[in-house]
Design an enzyme around this catalytic site. Structure first.
Site, PDB file in Angstrom:
ATOM      1  CB  SER A 240      15.422  -5.223 -18.101  1.00  0.00           C
ATOM      2  OG  SER A 240      15.949  -4.208 -17.267  1.00  0.00           O
TER       3      SER A 240
ATOM      4  CB  CYS B  83      20.996  -0.649 -13.244  1.00  0.00           C
ATOM      5  SG  CYS B  83      20.555  -2.200 -12.426  1.00  0.00           S
TER       6      CYS B  83
ATOM      7  CD  GLU C 256      -1.588  -2.373   1.851  1.00  0.00           C
ATOM      8  OE1 GLU C 256      -2.471  -3.193   2.147  1.00  0.00           O
ATOM      9  OE2 GLU C 256      -0.360  -2.567   2.046  1.00  0.00           O
ATOM     10  CG  LEU C 257       4.813   3.537   1.986  1.00  0.00           C
ATOM     11  CD1 LEU C 257       4.028   4.771   2.411  1.00  0.00           C
ATOM     12  CD2 LEU C 257       5.945   3.265   2.968  1.00  0.00           C
TER      13      LEU C 257
ATOM     14  CG  ASP D 203      23.235  -8.981 -15.240  1.00  0.00           C
ATOM     15  OD1 ASP D 203      24.174  -8.626 -15.972  1.00  0.00           O
ATOM     16  OD2 ASP D 203      22.035  -8.747 -15.508  1.00  0.00           O
TER      17      ASP D 203
ATOM     18  CB  CYS E 141      24.079  -1.964 -10.390  1.00  0.00           C
ATOM     19  SG  CYS E 141      22.890  -3.173  -9.783  1.00  0.00           S
TER      20      CYS E 141
ATOM     21  CD  GLU F  55      22.846  -7.903  -1.732  1.00  0.00           C
ATOM     22  OE1 GLU F  55      22.131  -8.821  -1.332  1.00  0.00           O
ATOM     23  OE2 GLU F  55      22.598  -7.240  -2.755  1.00  0.00           O
TER      24      GLU F  55
ATOM     25  CD1 TRP G 282      19.923  -9.727  -4.122  1.00  0.00           C
ATOM     26  CD2 TRP G 282      19.399  -9.292  -6.246  1.00  0.00           C
ATOM     27  NE1 TRP G 282      20.634  -8.616  -4.495  1.00  0.00           N
ATOM     28  CE2 TRP G 282      20.338  -8.317  -5.792  1.00  0.00           C
ATOM     29  CE3 TRP G 282      18.931  -9.218  -7.550  1.00  0.00           C
ATOM     30  CZ2 TRP G 282      20.807  -7.285  -6.599  1.00  0.00           C
ATOM     31  CZ3 TRP G 282      19.391  -8.192  -8.369  1.00  0.00           C
ATOM     32  CH2 TRP G 282      20.316  -7.239  -7.901  1.00  0.00           C
TER      33      TRP G 282
ATOM     34  CG  HIS H 250      18.510   2.984  -9.327  1.00  0.00           C
ATOM     35  ND1 HIS H 250      19.596   2.552 -10.045  1.00  0.00           N
ATOM     36  CD2 HIS H 250      17.958   1.867  -8.793  1.00  0.00           C
ATOM     37  CE1 HIS H 250      19.712   1.240  -9.931  1.00  0.00           C
ATOM     38  NE2 HIS H 250      18.725   0.800  -9.172  1.00  0.00           N
TER      39      HIS H 250
END
Length: 774
Positions: A452, A745, A25-26, A618, A662, A624, A580, A713
């Site tokens: 993409s 990206c 919702e946010l 990728d 990225c 990370e 991920w 972004h």
């Protein structure tokens, strides 16, 4: 505050909770505000409703309404952005957004995150070793710290008005400065931590305002204390820690202070923190271990993070309760919590109706984690017998999981056992470069995209209709082929050199592969915030991984029939698929990574056989997952680099292997990236204005490199002059023969109008710079 003034810390709590809403919702409200469909008042009303629904939900799950066990951890975009806005750390380029009282409205707040006109947004990078992205503060000697936003106070008062005494949460002053970068006006040798003494009075004022509003506890998140990857001498960090909490703890009118240190062990920071007047310390006992005895520890409440806030497995509750027993030997004041904020998890397993019942029984999302915290807290207060049934049920679930078919696949494990060093190595790079130059015949500064293209509403609706059965598979294939044709023609018209098919058939760069590999499951509503309004649904990697059939070959080979230019096959690398996804925790990550790598190796072999000359694998998550402790780096880099090489080493010299990273702080893992041995590596560089090229030059990196020139972004379109300047900066440090030109990206989240304009500017700028090359 004296000991007698200290309110009791709740026996069970969490460090934070998902803030996007059970049905995003946010996200939807924020994006409606950006689009002008709702105003700030309506957005504020939606957010207030979500906050209250969260409090009620947490109370129903076992946290107290008035004992400060519920964290007030909401954010419209990012908790680090919230902290920097609260203390007035607004970069000079955004000064016109601030009113006469130094305040920033919601529109201005979002502008810092997204940029506007020629003003670049704040940089974005990964939050420690999670897939969450935060906005990097820019702080210099000129930054004027002051209490510029009292939103955290107002949200606490909102809770009180609704019958709750919550625990306000804010990023602590040491971590805020450790994560900041020097402003563009800062002199050489300056670091934002130099401004700690100037920042602390603002935190003090905020804490005193919270006390006046009735807050009993305030949570200051200091994960910077557990990381050894931050480029500040450790002794300076520890001195800053002592300075900060001696000052804040010495306030005469304040709530009790709870300093949380998730994502790892405090190690040498623990005795320093214990020596300050803070009343409670949060320990991550999932990533860390029970500490040794420290003088004064018995006088502090130890908040034991024994429930994993970073993964979705039900876990070993009996083992967690044993850990609480070990900790009780150090202090009589023990509480239970999640190891990290639960913002990294989906809301509720009960929202998943299509997962196998057996798998569901192994899982615990955010709401189930709160139930586990409540169970252990009850055990602390009422004894082991009070929770024996819950512990036994969790233990039985673990046993069921270990013995389930598919968790272990003999064929997959036998294949891993036969690997040799030759399976991880390609030939000499210069030989490959010569073969690829002859095969591809690309111009200097070749242009390409990351993979993409924008996913339109029509594409998403077609995919939804396929899933629901309203659209036949052959009709869906026709829709996707038509979209691929449009994307190829667009790239031809723009003049790009190496083309992509645009990935219209993919819902997500990891989930798409998870749906086509054995050993994975996907969720319906398992949404997790990645950054801002961007949400993903991490897949669940529960068993041994294999590829039953080709995944991408049909789309890539079809695309190659539409153009004479080379087309990139597009795959997601093994480390990123792990990072991920929610990954099985019953074997070493390296073993799981090699299983995924073998599946990708098979896919690359088939792409090459189908005539695809360029394959991009990728790995944006390589940095990370780098452990926060330096002692763990070598082991991680060994298996992560090895998995990439296993996936890519089976091709001929003439086949060009690309990879993409990225928001990954290239300089921090440059040796590892060199060891990947990809022919071309594309990286984020636009927001930082090519800061990374100095690391590339210094390292002697000699493979192809594509420092990004378009920050995807942000919705802003970079002009030709801006891109030209970025390219010229890159060429000052990197030989032209190595340089590729590309966005930062993929373009999935952008609209077509801005994408076409930006890519057109990239091609125009590249042609202009090419003309200057000898």
């Amino acid at each position: 505050m004296t000991t007698t003034d200290t309110p009791a810390f709740p026996s069970g709590t969490i460090l934070g909770y998902p803030r996007i809403g059970r049905r995003r919702e946010l996200k939807k409200a924020v994006e409606a505000f950006w689009a002008g469909r709702i105003d700030a008042a309506e957005l504020e009303a939606t957010a207030a409703g979500l906050r209250q629904a969260t409090r009620e939900r947490l109370s129903s799950l076992g946290l107290g309404r008035t004992d400060s066990s519920i964290p007030e951890s909401f954010s419209f975009y990012d908790q680090v952005l919230d902290a920097q806005v609260a203390v007035g750390a607004i970069p000079a380029r955004f000064a016109d957004l601030v009113d006469g009282d130094g305040h920033l409205d919601l529109a201005g707040y979002f502008t810092l995150a997204r940029g506007a006109g020629d003003n670049l947004p704040l940089e974005m990078t990964k939050w420690f070793d999670s897939n969450y992205h935060y906005l990097v503060p820019e702080i210099g000697p000129e930054t004027h710290f002051h209490l510029a936003s009292d939103r955290i106070v107002r949200e606490f008062e909102e809770a009180v008005a609704n019958g709750f005494i919550t625990r306000p949460v804010i990023v602590g002053p040491v971590t805020l400065l450790l994560l900041a970068k020097p402003s563009s006006d800062a002199p050489a040798g300056f670091h934002p931590l130099d401004r700690l003494a100037d920042l602390l009075p603002v935190y003090a004022e905020l804490i005193e305002r919270l006390a006046a509003a009735g807050a009993q506890w305030v949570q200051l998140d200091e994960p910077g204390l557990v990381s050894e990857s931050i480029d500040i001498p450790r002794d300076e960090t520890l001195a800053a820690l002592a300075q900060a909490y001696d000052a804040l703890g010495g306030l005469t009118t304040r709530p009790a202070l709870f300093v949380a240190a998730p994502y790892g062990s405090l190690d040498d920071a623990l005795p320093v923190l214990v020596a300050t007047p803070v009343e409670a310390i949060g320990l991550d006992l999932v990533r860390g271990t029970v500490p040794t005895i420290v003088p004064g520890l018995a006088d502090v409440t130890l908040v034991a993070g024994v429930i994993d806030g970073h993964n979705i497995w039900r876990g070993d509750l009996a083992g967690a309760f044993d850990t609480l027993g070990e900790l009780s030997a150090l202090s009589e004041n023990i509480a239970v919590s999640s190891s990290t904020s639960l913002q990294h998890l989906p809301h509720d397993v009960e929202d998943e109706t299509k997962l196998a019942a057996e798998l569901t029984g192994w899982l615990a999302f955010a709401d189930q984690k709160i139930g586990q915290v409540a169970t252990l807290a009850r055990g602390l207060t009422s004894g082991l017998s009070a929770i024996r049934a819950e512990l036994d049920a969790a233990t039985a679930s673990l046993a069921d999981r270990r013995g389930s078919p598919g968790v272990r696949d003999g064929a997959v494990r036998a294949r891993l056992d036969t690997l040799t060093p030759a399976d991880f190595s390609r030939g000499d790079y210069e030989t490959r470069l010569a073969a690829q130059s002859q095969a591809l015949r690309l111009p200097p500064l070749p242009t390409t995209t990351i993979g993409s293209f924008p996913q339109t509403g029509d594409i998403r609706r077609a995919r939804a209709r396929l899933v629901s059965g309203e659209l036949a598979a052959e009709d869906y294939r026709d829709v996707m082929r038509a979209e691929i044709g449009r994307v190829v023609q667009l790239q031809e018209d723009l003049g790009l050199d190496v083309l992509v098919h645009g990935e219209p058939e993919r819902n997500d760069m990891v989930q798409y592969f998870a749906e086509n590999l054995d050993g994975f499951a996907v969720t319906e509503n398992g949404w997790v915030q990645s950054y801002g309004s961007r949400c993903t649904r991490p897949s669940i990697l529960w068993g041994d991984v294999s590829r039953p059939q080709p995944i991408t070959v049909e789309w890539s080979s079809y695309t190659q029939t539409l153009t004479e230019k080379p087309v990139k096959g597009m795959l997601t690398g093994p480390v990123t698929i792990l990072a991920w996804s929610f990954v099985r925790d019953d074997q070493p990550l390296g073993d799981t990574a090699r299983q995924v790598a073998l599946a990708l190796r098979d896919e690359i072999t088939d792409l090459e056989a189908a005539g695809i000359q360029v394959v991009q694998v990728d790995e944006p998550a390589l940095r990370e997952l780098l452990p926060l402790k330096k002692r763990d780096h070598a082991h991680y880099l060994d298996w992560s680099v090895g998995a990439f090489r296993l996936a890519t080493a089976g091709v001929a010299d003439r086949t060009q292997i690309h990879t993409h990273l990225c928001y990954s702080e290239f300089g921090a893992v440059i040796d590892a990236i060199r060891n990947l041995d990809a022919d071309v590596t594309s990286i984020e560089a636009a927001r930082s204005k090519m800061e990374v090229v100095q690391d590339i030059q210094t390292s002697g990196f000699d493979h192809g490199i594509g420092p990004g020139v378009y920050d995807i972004h942000s919705p802003r379109v970079p002009g030709v002059a801006e891109i030209t300047e970025l390219l010229e900066r890159a060429l000052q440090s990197i030989p032209a023969r190595q340089v590729w030109v590309n966005p930062d990206c993929g373009l999935k989240t952008r609209g077509y109008a801005e994408t076409v304009a930006s890519l057109g500017n990239i091609v125009d700028a590249t042609r202009a710079v090419r003309a200057t090359l000898v």
